[in-house]
Write a protein that holds these residues in place. Structure first.
Motif, PDB file in Angstrom:
ATOM      1  N   GLU A 126       0.826  -1.206   0.000  1.00 32.73           N
ATOM      2  CA  GLU A 126       0.000   0.000   0.000  1.00 32.73           C
ATOM      3  C   GLU A 126       0.860   1.257   0.000  1.00 32.73           C
ATOM      4  O   GLU A 126       0.539   2.244  -0.669  1.00 32.73           O
ATOM      5  N   SER A 127       1.955   1.233   0.716  1.00 31.17           N
ATOM      6  CA  SER A 127       2.845   2.390   0.799  1.00 31.17           C
ATOM      7  C   SER A 127       3.451   2.731  -0.564  1.00 31.17           C
ATOM      8  O   SER A 127       3.422   3.883  -1.008  1.00 31.17           O
ATOM      9  N   ILE A 128       3.986   1.710  -1.225  1.00 38.69           N
ATOM     10  CA  ILE A 128       4.585   1.937  -2.551  1.00 38.69           C
ATOM     11  C   ILE A 128       3.513   2.332  -3.562  1.00 38.69           C
ATOM     12  O   ILE A 128       3.686   3.260  -4.356  1.00 38.69           O
ATOM     13  N   PHE A 129       2.389   1.628  -3.507  1.00 40.03           N
ATOM     14  CA  PHE A 129       1.315   1.822  -4.481  1.00 40.03           C
ATOM     15  C   PHE A 129       0.693   3.219  -4.367  1.00 40.03           C
ATOM     16  O   PHE A 129       0.355   3.837  -5.378  1.00 40.03           O
ATOM     17  N   LYS A 130       0.545   3.717  -3.140  1.00 43.71           N
ATOM     18  CA  LYS A 130      -0.027   5.063  -2.962  1.00 43.71           C
ATOM     19  C   LYS A 130       0.852   6.120  -3.627  1.00 43.71           C
ATOM     20  O   LYS A 130       0.335   7.043  -4.269  1.00 43.71           O
ATOM     21  N   THR A 131       2.158   5.972  -3.466  1.00 44.19           N
ATOM     22  CA  THR A 131       3.060   6.940  -4.104  1.00 44.19           C
ATOM     23  C   THR A 131       2.962   6.857  -5.620  1.00 44.19           C
ATOM     24  O   THR A 131       2.947   7.888  -6.311  1.00 44.19           O
ATOM     25  N   GLN A 132       2.877   5.635  -6.158  1.00 43.06           N
ATOM     26  CA  GLN A 132       2.705   5.475  -7.610  1.00 43.06           C
ATOM     27  C   GLN A 132       1.444   6.188  -8.080  1.00 43.06           C
ATOM     28  O   GLN A 132       1.472   6.929  -9.080  1.00 43.06           O
ATOM     29  N   ASN A 133       0.344   5.969  -7.389  1.00 42.07           N
ATOM     30  CA  ASN A 133      -0.935   6.551  -7.810  1.00 42.07           C
ATOM     31  C   ASN A 133      -0.970   8.061  -7.671  1.00 42.07           C
ATOM     32  O   ASN A 133      -1.507   8.763  -8.536  1.00 42.07           O
ATOM     33  N   LEU A 134      -0.393   8.575  -6.593  1.00 41.21           N
ATOM     34  CA  LEU A 134      -0.363  10.031  -6.415  1.00 41.21           C
ATOM     35  C   LEU A 134       0.483  10.698  -7.499  1.00 41.21           C
ATOM     36  O   LEU A 134       0.134  11.785  -7.986  1.00 41.21           O
ATOM     37  N   ALA A 135       1.580  10.062  -7.888  1.00 37.34           N
ATOM     38  CA  ALA A 135       2.422  10.627  -8.951  1.00 37.34           C
ATOM     39  C   ALA A 135       1.660  10.684 -10.270  1.00 37.34           C
ATOM     40  O   ALA A 135       1.786  11.652 -11.038  1.00 37.34           O
ATOM     41  N   LYS A 136       0.860   9.652 -10.546  1.00 36.08           N
ATOM     42  CA  LYS A 136       0.054   9.667 -11.773  1.00 36.08           C
ATOM     43  C   LYS A 136      -1.034  10.734 -11.697  1.00 36.08           C
ATOM     44  O   LYS A 136      -1.270  11.480 -12.659  1.00 36.08           O
ATOM     45  N   GLU A 137      -1.694  10.805 -10.557  1.00 36.44           N
ATOM     46  CA  GLU A 137      -2.827  11.714 -10.397  1.00 36.44           C
ATOM     47  C   GLU A 137      -2.392  13.179 -10.378  1.00 36.44           C
ATOM     48  O   GLU A 137      -2.982  14.026 -11.063  1.00 36.44           O
ATOM     49  N   LYS A 138      -1.358  13.496  -9.610  1.00 32.48           N
ATOM     50  CA  LYS A 138      -0.973  14.890  -9.414  1.00 32.48           C
ATOM     51  C   LYS A 138       0.073  15.386 -10.410  1.00 32.48           C
ATOM     52  O   LYS A 138       0.152  16.581 -10.689  1.00 32.48           O
ATOM     53  N   LEU A 139       0.887  14.467 -10.935  1.00 33.21           N
ATOM     54  CA  LEU A 139       2.005  14.871 -11.795  1.00 33.21           C
ATOM     55  C   LEU A 139       1.903  14.337 -13.214  1.00 33.21           C
ATOM     56  O   LEU A 139       2.646  14.762 -14.094  1.00 33.21           O
ATOM     57  N   ASN A 140       1.015  13.365 -13.415  1.00 36.92           N
ATOM     58  CA  ASN A 140       0.921  12.669 -14.701  1.00 36.92           C
ATOM     59  C   ASN A 140       2.257  11.992 -15.050  1.00 36.92           C
ATOM     60  O   ASN A 140       2.699  11.993 -16.196  1.00 36.92           O
ATOM     61  N   ILE A 141       2.891  11.408 -14.040  1.00 30.10           N
ATOM     62  CA  ILE A 141       4.176  10.729 -14.206  1.00 30.10           C
ATOM     63  C   ILE A 141       4.051   9.303 -13.673  1.00 30.10           C
ATOM     64  O   ILE A 141       3.537   9.089 -12.576  1.00 30.10           O
ATOM     65  N   THR A 142       4.522   8.334 -14.454  1.00 34.57           N
ATOM     66  CA  THR A 142       4.636   6.960 -13.982  1.00 34.57           C
ATOM     67  C   THR A 142       6.047   6.759 -13.448  1.00 34.57           C
ATOM     68  O   THR A 142       7.018   6.886 -14.200  1.00 34.57           O
ATOM     69  N   LEU A 143       6.148   6.475 -12.172  1.00 32.08           N
ATOM     70  CA  LEU A 143       7.455   6.278 -11.554  1.00 32.08           C
ATOM     71  C   LEU A 143       7.979   4.894 -11.924  1.00 32.08           C
ATOM     72  O   LEU A 143       7.289   3.889 -11.744  1.00 32.08           O
ATOM     73  N   ARG A 144       9.199   4.841 -12.428  1.00 39.48           N
ATOM     74  CA  ARG A 144       9.763   3.589 -12.943  1.00 39.48           C
ATOM     75  C   ARG A 144      10.818   2.984 -12.019  1.00 39.48           C
ATOM     76  O   ARG A 144      11.230   1.843 -12.228  1.00 39.48           O
TER      77      ARG A 144
END
Length: 267
Positions: A126-144
């Protein structure tokens, strides 16, 4: 006689061109890659810390790519100025990577529990996944890429990351268990900071020269700390310029992953 001379000249030209091509090819293969792993971006009083601004401005001035380890809970705001700063850095070629959600730790009795060492599988995922989703939602960036706070992980981290296939790279994996992720580990003797938070050019140079033939060097630092004493920032700049003068190729973790994957695919 003229025909023989023409044949000889043609042979020499072809041989020289072939040798030149081989040298260039070997040059390309032997190029050393360097990753600047920069940790701990979060907004402070709705501002980007001046350490980050100064470091990125310097890297841009030198046309050098860095990386920015973002702490996910800093995206749980509506701070568009903060978001825009990050998006601009991404557009400049600096990689934004997943540095966990809270950068937190706690004690359970005498046991030190960290975000990715000691927590359960569900909590880590959940911790990793929340950061992934927030980056997509707020920044439009997929963290790789992913790197844990304190570089502390356990076997649950491996399983959690396998559930997030869009993350391709794991920076500084701590344990020896197998993972499908592309792991980029450090050489302990080579770093930016000696000790943590304090860049030291001479110690870096000593460690680096003992490993100067390594194909990939990844070095870690924390820009927020370097504004506490102006000497720290100057030492960081000396390290970067030393590497630049050695004609290394600065890359991001995901870029290096793509370079290696392409090489493997072509074999």
């Amino acid at each position: 006689m003229n025909v023989n001379r023409a044949i000889l000249i043609s042979f020499l030209f072809t041989t020289l061109f072939s040798c030149s091509s081989i040298l260039k090819s070997n040059e390309t293969r032997s190029k050393q890659y360097v990753i600047l792993k920069l940790d701990d971006l979060w907004n402070e009083e709705d501002l980007v810390h001046n350490g980050w601004i100064e470091v990125i401005n310097f890297l841009n001035q030198e046309n050098i790519k860095g990386t920015i380890g973002i702490v996910g809970n800093s995206l749980e705001t509506d701070d568009n100025e903060y978001f825009q700063w990050i998006k601009t850095r991404n557009n400049e070629g600096h990689e934004i990577w997943n540095h966990g959600f809270c950068h937190c730790k706690r004690l359970e009795g005498e046991i030190d529990i960290r975000e990715y060492r000691g927590e359960g599988l569900e909590e880590q995922f959940e911790s990793i996944f929340k950061t992934q989703n927030l980056a997509k939602e707020k920044l439009n960036i997929t963290l790789r890429s992913f790197g844990a706070p304190y570089n502390s992980t356990d076997k649950n981290t491996i399983v959690a990351l396998e559930k997030i296939p869009e993350i391709k790279v794991w920076l500084f994996k701590e344990n020896s268990s197998q993972t499908e992720k592309f792991v980029i580990n450090r050489i302990n003797e080579i770093n930016i900071e000696y000790p943590v938070h304090i860049p030291d050019y001479e110690k870096f140079k000593e460690g680096y020269l003992n490993h100067s033939s390594e194909p990939i060097i990844i070095i870690q630092g924390r820009p927020r700390s370097w504004m506490e004493d102006k000497i720290r920032f100057e030492e960081f700049k000396k390290i970067v310029l030393f590497l630049k003068n050695r004609n290394v190729q600065f890359v991001t973790p995901y870029e290096y992953y793509q370079i290696k994957e392409l090489k493997y695919d072509s074999i």
